[in-house]
Write a protein that holds these residues in place. Sequence first.
Motif, mmCIF file in Angstrom:
data_model
loop_
_atom_site.group_PDB
_atom_site.id
_atom_site.type_symbol
_atom_site.label_atom_id
_atom_site.label_comp_id
_atom_site.label_asym_id
_atom_site.label_seq_id
_atom_site.Cartn_x
_atom_site.Cartn_y
_atom_site.Cartn_z
ATOM 1 N N ASP A 277 -65.791 36.173 27.278
ATOM 2 C CA ASP A 277 -65.163 35.887 25.984
ATOM 3 C C ASP A 277 -63.654 35.728 26.124
ATOM 4 O O ASP A 277 -63.040 34.843 25.515
ATOM 5 C CB ASP A 277 -65.497 37.039 25.029
ATOM 6 N N SER A 278 -63.044 36.584 26.937
ATOM 7 C CA SER A 278 -61.584 36.581 27.071
ATOM 8 C C SER A 278 -61.053 35.299 27.713
ATOM 9 O O SER A 278 -59.853 35.030 27.645
ATOM 10 C CB SER A 278 -61.135 37.788 27.884
ATOM 11 N N ASN A 279 -61.932 34.515 28.321
ATOM 12 C CA ASN A 279 -61.496 33.275 28.980
ATOM 13 C C ASN A 279 -61.694 32.033 28.111
ATOM 14 O O ASN A 279 -61.491 30.914 28.584
ATOM 15 C CB ASN A 279 -62.265 33.091 30.289
ATOM 16 N N ILE A 280 -62.083 32.215 26.855
ATOM 17 C CA ILE A 280 -62.383 31.073 25.981
ATOM 18 C C ILE A 280 -61.529 31.134 24.726
ATOM 19 O O ILE A 280 -61.475 32.169 24.055
ATOM 20 C CB ILE A 280 -63.870 31.059 25.579
ATOM 21 N N GLU A 281 -60.868 30.029 24.407
ATOM 22 C CA GLU A 281 -60.088 29.907 23.175
ATOM 23 C C GLU A 281 -60.659 28.762 22.341
ATOM 24 O O GLU A 281 -60.981 27.703 22.880
ATOM 25 C CB GLU A 281 -58.616 29.643 23.499
ATOM 26 N N THR A 282 -60.783 28.976 21.034
ATOM 27 C CA THR A 282 -61.355 27.947 20.158
ATOM 28 C C THR A 282 -60.359 27.515 19.086
ATOM 29 O O THR A 282 -59.468 28.273 18.704
ATOM 30 C CB THR A 282 -62.635 28.454 19.461
ATOM 31 N N SER A 283 -60.544 26.297 18.602
ATOM 32 C CA SER A 283 -59.728 25.768 17.509
ATOM 33 C C SER A 283 -60.460 24.600 16.868
ATOM 34 O O SER A 283 -61.496 24.149 17.371
ATOM 35 C CB SER A 283 -58.346 25.310 18.017
ATOM 36 N N SER A 284 -59.914 24.123 15.749
ATOM 37 C CA SER A 284 -60.518 22.991 15.051
ATOM 38 C C SER A 284 -59.459 21.951 14.710
ATOM 39 O O SER A 284 -58.362 22.289 14.247
ATOM 40 C CB SER A 284 -61.203 23.460 13.764
ATOM 41 N N GLN A 285 -59.805 20.700 14.946
ATOM 42 C CA GLN A 285 -58.953 19.588 14.515
ATOM 43 C C GLN A 285 -59.528 18.900 13.285
ATOM 44 O O GLN A 285 -58.901 17.983 12.745
ATOM 45 C CB GLN A 285 -58.814 18.570 15.654
ATOM 46 N N GLY A 286 -60.695 19.353 12.833
ATOM 47 C CA GLY A 286 -61.307 18.710 11.670
ATOM 48 C C GLY A 286 -61.428 17.204 11.885
ATOM 49 O O GLY A 286 -61.836 16.752 12.953
ATOM 50 N N PRO A 287 -61.027 16.395 10.907
ATOM 51 C CA PRO A 287 -61.129 14.932 11.040
ATOM 52 C C PRO A 287 -59.859 14.272 11.583
ATOM 53 O O PRO A 287 -59.735 13.045 11.567
ATOM 54 C CB PRO A 287 -61.381 14.504 9.596
ATOM 55 N N LYS A 288 -58.914 15.075 12.079
ATOM 56 C CA LYS A 288 -57.586 14.548 12.409
ATOM 57 C C LYS A 288 -57.548 13.633 13.626
ATOM 58 O O LYS A 288 -56.646 12.795 13.739
ATOM 59 C CB LYS A 288 -56.610 15.712 12.633
ATOM 60 N N VAL A 289 -58.492 13.800 14.562
ATOM 61 C CA VAL A 289 -58.412 13.045 15.819
ATOM 62 C C VAL A 289 -59.717 12.265 16.040
ATOM 63 O O VAL A 289 -60.516 12.605 16.914
ATOM 64 C CB VAL A 289 -58.144 13.980 17.018
ATOM 65 N N PRO A 290 -59.942 11.213 15.263
ATOM 66 C CA PRO A 290 -61.168 10.422 15.467
ATOM 67 C C PRO A 290 -61.096 9.611 16.763
ATOM 68 O O PRO A 290 -60.014 9.206 17.186
ATOM 69 C CB PRO A 290 -61.191 9.508 14.242
ATOM 70 N N ILE A 291 -62.250 9.392 17.371
ATOM 71 C CA ILE A 291 -62.311 8.547 18.571
ATOM 72 C C ILE A 291 -63.116 7.280 18.296
ATOM 73 O O ILE A 291 -63.269 6.436 19.183
ATOM 74 C CB ILE A 291 -62.939 9.305 19.758
ATOM 75 N N ALA A 292 -63.624 7.165 17.067
ATOM 76 C CA ALA A 292 -64.402 5.986 16.687
ATOM 77 C C ALA A 292 -64.163 5.696 15.214
ATOM 78 O O ALA A 292 -63.535 6.480 14.492
ATOM 79 C CB ALA A 292 -65.887 6.211 16.967
ATOM 80 N N ASP A 293 -64.660 4.564 14.749
ATOM 81 C CA ASP A 293 -64.445 4.114 13.378
ATOM 82 C C ASP A 293 -65.319 4.919 12.417
ATOM 83 O O ASP A 293 -66.550 4.905 12.504
ATOM 84 C CB ASP A 293 -64.786 2.626 13.280
ATOM 85 N N ASN A 294 -64.698 5.625 11.481
ATOM 86 C CA ASN A 294 -65.437 6.398 10.493
ATOM 87 C C ASN A 294 -66.125 5.527 9.442
ATOM 88 O O ASN A 294 -66.857 6.041 8.599
ATOM 89 C CB ASN A 294 -64.502 7.391 9.786
ATOM 90 N N ALA A 295 -65.915 4.224 9.494
ATOM 91 C CA ALA A 295 -66.536 3.323 8.524
ATOM 92 C C ALA A 295 -68.011 3.085 8.840
ATOM 93 O O ALA A 295 -68.750 2.575 7.993
ATOM 94 C CB ALA A 295 -65.787 1.989 8.490
ATOM 95 N N THR A 296 -68.457 3.441 10.043
ATOM 96 C CA THR A 296 -69.855 3.240 10.424
ATOM 97 C C THR A 296 -70.497 4.586 10.747
ATOM 98 O O THR A 296 -69.817 5.543 11.135
ATOM 99 C CB THR A 296 -69.970 2.341 11.671
ATOM 100 N N GLU A 297 -71.823 4.654 10.582
ATOM 101 C CA GLU A 297 -72.539 5.888 10.889
ATOM 102 C C GLU A 297 -72.456 6.212 12.374
ATOM 103 O O GLU A 297 -72.309 7.373 12.759
ATOM 104 C CB GLU A 297 -74.010 5.777 10.470
#
Length: 311
Positions: A277-297
């Motif tokens: 556990d001590s070697n893992i850090e978590t976080s969230s970017q939510g929708p801020k960093v898309p890698i594809a077009d959100n206009a399509t499924e």
Amino acid sequence: MSKKTSYILGIVLTIILGTILYYFVCCSVCCGKESCENKQKETKSAVVPEIKDATRNAFMIKDANGDLNIEMNDNFNFKTSNFSILDPVSGAVESGVLKLKDYLLGNPLKTVGITGLYKSDETNNSAYPNLGLARANSVKNYLVLHGVPSKQIDTYGELNDGINPDDTSTLFGPIEFGVLTSDPSDTSSMDELKTACDAIRANPLVLHFQTGQASISLTKEQRQKIADISHCVDKLGVKIQVVGHTDNTGNAAHNVVLGQQRADFAKGYLIKNGILDSNIETSSQGPKVPIADNATEEGRAENRRTVITIN
């Protein structure tokens, strides 16, 4: 002899002669005399399954170039198709681990190699390329929690169908140890490790799954990537970064929470597979960093991801 008696006697002789001819002609010609005899033998004897004695590997750590010599009958035990160490670990094994810790701390150029053994008929439910490596990693964590430096531990997996469980599906000591002395002038291994760690940073592990999903199914390449990530953590002291991402559907604040849930789920999966556990850090970017077009499924599905890398 009366005519009726002669008639009956003829019928009986005909039946006897027919039976004899059937045995010698049909069995010998149609199916083979030897085959028929074998079939008769098979009907007379039941097949008895082979019972193999359970294998019991001792806990042994010896340094051919030093004065470390630990040997005892107990060892780390596992259930078949499982990589979690069975409790309780014997006091003798714990004592041996503490002796190993003191020896390695006093000899920083020494490393202990842990080889986990596995059988070909076991099911690998771990995140590692094979069940043996997953078992070795579990033992490594036990050693680390008892003070053995992770930088002085190497882990391996090896197929060995010669190990047999007992009737409760327990494998006794599917673990082997070895001690090596490092050459400080030889940096090839460390250079290879740094190259592998840089490759993780350039091409992180990306998982696509829904929150609440009970398990994660990994490809062969993804399993190897997790093994590499674990090795980088052990040898270089880096941390694992788990970042959750979402598409842009719905409320932005909710999506940040959703991304965190995905990151936490992936973290739980890594912890279950023996990464501390001590070697893992978590976080969230939510929708801020898309890698594809959100206009399509299809694009939104690509954006709903969890990225696992190292710092």
